[in-house]
Design a protein around this motif. Structure first.
Motif, PDB file in Angstrom:
ATOM      1  N   GLU A   1       2.475   4.322  -1.552  1.00 17.88           N
ATOM      2  CA  GLU A   1       1.967   3.194  -1.109  1.00 17.88           C
ATOM      3  C   GLU A   1       2.828   1.775  -1.470  1.00 17.88           C
ATOM      4  O   GLU A   1       3.245   0.865  -0.870  1.00 17.88           O
ATOM      5  CB  GLU A   1       0.625   2.739  -1.622  1.00 17.88           C
ATOM      6  N   GLN A   2       3.516   2.003  -2.677  1.00 22.36           N
ATOM      7  CA  GLN A   2       4.120   0.929  -3.503  1.00 22.36           C
ATOM      8  C   GLN A   2       5.445   0.788  -2.551  1.00 22.36           C
ATOM      9  O   GLN A   2       5.976  -0.040  -2.423  1.00 22.36           O
ATOM     10  CB  GLN A   2       4.415   0.858  -4.932  1.00 22.36           C
TER      11      GLN A   2
ATOM     12  N   ARG B   1       5.932   2.036   0.537  1.00 21.53           N
ATOM     13  CA  ARG B   1       5.772   1.591   1.893  1.00 21.53           C
ATOM     14  C   ARG B   1       5.688  -0.180   1.928  1.00 21.53           C
ATOM     15  O   ARG B   1       5.947  -0.681   2.863  1.00 21.53           O
ATOM     16  CB  ARG B   1       4.510   2.265   2.456  1.00 21.53           C
ATOM     17  N   GLU B   2       4.712  -0.696   1.021  1.00 26.24           N
ATOM     18  CA  GLU B   2       4.427  -2.031   1.154  1.00 26.24           C
ATOM     19  C   GLU B   2       5.496  -2.670   0.617  1.00 26.24           C
ATOM     20  O   GLU B   2       5.547  -4.076   0.651  1.00 26.24           O
ATOM     21  CB  GLU B   2       3.146  -2.318   0.306  1.00 26.24           C
TER      22      GLU B   2
ATOM     23  N   ASP C   1       6.604  -3.017  -2.661  1.00 24.10           N
ATOM     24  CA  ASP C   1       6.531  -3.370  -4.117  1.00 24.10           C
ATOM     25  C   ASP C   1       7.592  -2.504  -4.887  1.00 24.10           C
ATOM     26  O   ASP C   1       7.432  -2.798  -6.166  1.00 24.10           O
ATOM     27  CB  ASP C   1       5.049  -3.187  -4.408  1.00 24.10           C
TER      28      ASP C   1
END
Length: 475
Positions: A179-180, A182-183, A185
């Motif tokens: 998720e990090q 993908r976003e 971050d």
């Protein structure tokens, strides 16, 4: 009997009792329970609609059955917590897709390998792609705290790349790492190849930059400073037997077989549709699935494969509606209006259940579901031809993974000329089923966070600073 003999026998009994207490297998059998600590996620252990599930859970359940005890699964919310369970003897086994490293092997007894994985560097497509470790310094990298990946980065930094930096995420779920990335971050995440193969469907924009390691063994770990000799003998014998009789391969196919052959574009299209096209139809799909006693995620996956959840879908061959029913099939199923979503869903669900009911009783789940889907697509006669061919070639006609290998042969004259129902587009049936399995798994995994225990609340940030150092006296 003399007092001296009696004391000797009592001492011997105490010694034997002490040995039994220190023997992990005796402890497990005495309490009638095997305690296994694992990570919570789609590749290891999670609570599905029908109860506990996951590859590691299936293996642990097999061991508990052989030991004739109950299985108790304990979720760990970080890798450090997982190994702390072992150190404190709060679990008998750690089964969590854990790689064998020198550091871990020095601290914990372990089983023989039951799988192999590689450490992969994952990035987001369209961003800078590192080609080797030389490109890593200066990039933002995330990995799980306490993982073998963090150890690998530390070794790289100390030996060749002093400017290498990374962030360690406290937790046990690799989905947070993805998720990090993908976003935005983080630029990179380190993750095991098996986990990424399964989870990439949820993150279709993420790709593998390069492999950071060769294949590494995956093992179970046991508590230290404890006599695990007999338990390890049982575990290793089970792994050897499951590998030899094909059960291990079947379990892998059952839990991970749907990931093969699905393109990144297909996964991205499905993920987008899941958030945009599915919500208006989800309540109706759930209601119809409940009427026909099937998982709503499976019915939704079939509907997506048929029409991408388009209630007005149509093809040049005359099939129409969300479940893309032919006119003769619709009439047979009592569907008056194929463009009516409720009628279409009920017709498709009824047809699937009919296919499943007609299969031989000795085909068991989950193979029964996959074969029913194949029959839904290609017809029961052609499926039976593929099963006959499977048996003639020495395969097991009750297993989807073996029938799946023979279905494409129905397109070759050397085979279909001798079969009862002749030519069929068997490759399309394989693609059909594997796509549905893939979509079905994604829909199930979306519900994992809501079905599992949450990690303990970290209360320290909520405590006023003025009282954090205050000790309370017992009354």
């Amino acid at each position: 009997m003399s007092m001296r003999h009696a004391l000797c026998l009592a001492a011997l009994a105490c010694l034997l009792a002490g040995c039994a207490e220190n023997d992990s297998l005796s402890d497990i059998q005495a309490r009638g329970e095997l305690v296994v600590v694992s990570r919570n996620g789609p590749t290891t252990y999670y609570l599905g609609r029908n109860g506990p599930a996951g590859f590691e859970y299936a293996l642990a359940e097999q061991l508990a059955s052989e030991l004739e005890v109950k299985l108790k699964m304990e979720p760990a919310f970080s890798l450090r917590a997982l190994f702390s369970h072992l150190r404190r003897r709060e679990a008998d086994i750690a089964a969590a897709g854990l790689t064998l490293t020198g550091k871990r092997a020095a601290a914990f007894p372990h089983s023989i390998p039951y799988d192999k994985v590689r450490t992969q560097v994952v990035y987001r497509a369209g961003r800078f792609r590192p080609r080797s470790t030389a490109d890593l310094p200066g990039m933002s990298i995330v990995t799980l705290a306490g993982s073998s990946h963090a150890d690998s980065l530390a070794t790289l930094r100390d030996s060749a790349l002093p400017q290498l930096t990374w962030r360690e995420i406290r937790g046990a779920d690799t989905m947070e790492l993805l998720e990090q990335v993908r976003e935005g971050d983080a630029q990179l995440a380190l993750i095991d190849s098996g986990e990424f193969a399964v989870q990439q469907s949820l993150f279709p924009r993420l790709r593998v930059a390069f492999d950071l390691s060769d294949e590494e063994d995956v093992v179970w770990y046991l508590p230290p400073e404890r006599d695990n000799t007999r338990l390890l003998v049982r575990i290793n014998a089970m792994i050897d037997r499951l590998r030899a009789d094909g059960t291990l391969a079947r379990l892998r196919e059952q839990h991970f077989g749907h990931t093969a052959g699905i393109s990144r574009i297909d996964s991205h299209t499905f993920t987008r549709a899941m958030h945009r096209a599915l919500p208006p139809w989800r309540p109706l799909i759930k209601r119809v699935a409940n009427e026909y006693q099937m998982d709503w995620q499976l019915l939704a996956a079939i509907a997506y494969q048929e029409s991408h959840w388009d209630p007005k879908a149509a093809s040049p061959t005359g099939v129409r509606g969300m479940m893309m029913l032919t006119l003769p099939t619709a009439r047979e199923l009592g569907v008056v209006n194929r463009l009516d979503v409720a009628q279409s869903l009920r017709g498709g669900a009824r047809y699937y259940k009919n296919m499943k009911r007609r299969l031989p009783a000795d085909i068991h789940e989950p193979d029964r579901t996959w074969m029913a889907l194949a029959a839904y697509n290609i017809g029961m006669g052609h499926l039976e031809d593929a099963r006959v061919l499977t048996e003639h070639q020495g395969g097991d006609p009750h297993l989807w993974r073996e029938v799946m290998e023979r279905l494409p042969l129905l397109q070759k004259s050397a085979y279909y000329k001798s079969l009862r129902y002749g030519y069929a587009r068997g490759s399309e049936a394989v693609t059909y089923v594997q796509n549905i399995r893939h979509y079905y798994s994604i829909l199930q995994w979306q519900e994992i966070p809501g079905n599992n225990a949450q990690p303990p609340l970290d209360i320290e940030p909520l405590v006023p600073e003025a009282v954090r150092e205050v000790s309370l006296l017992a009354l």
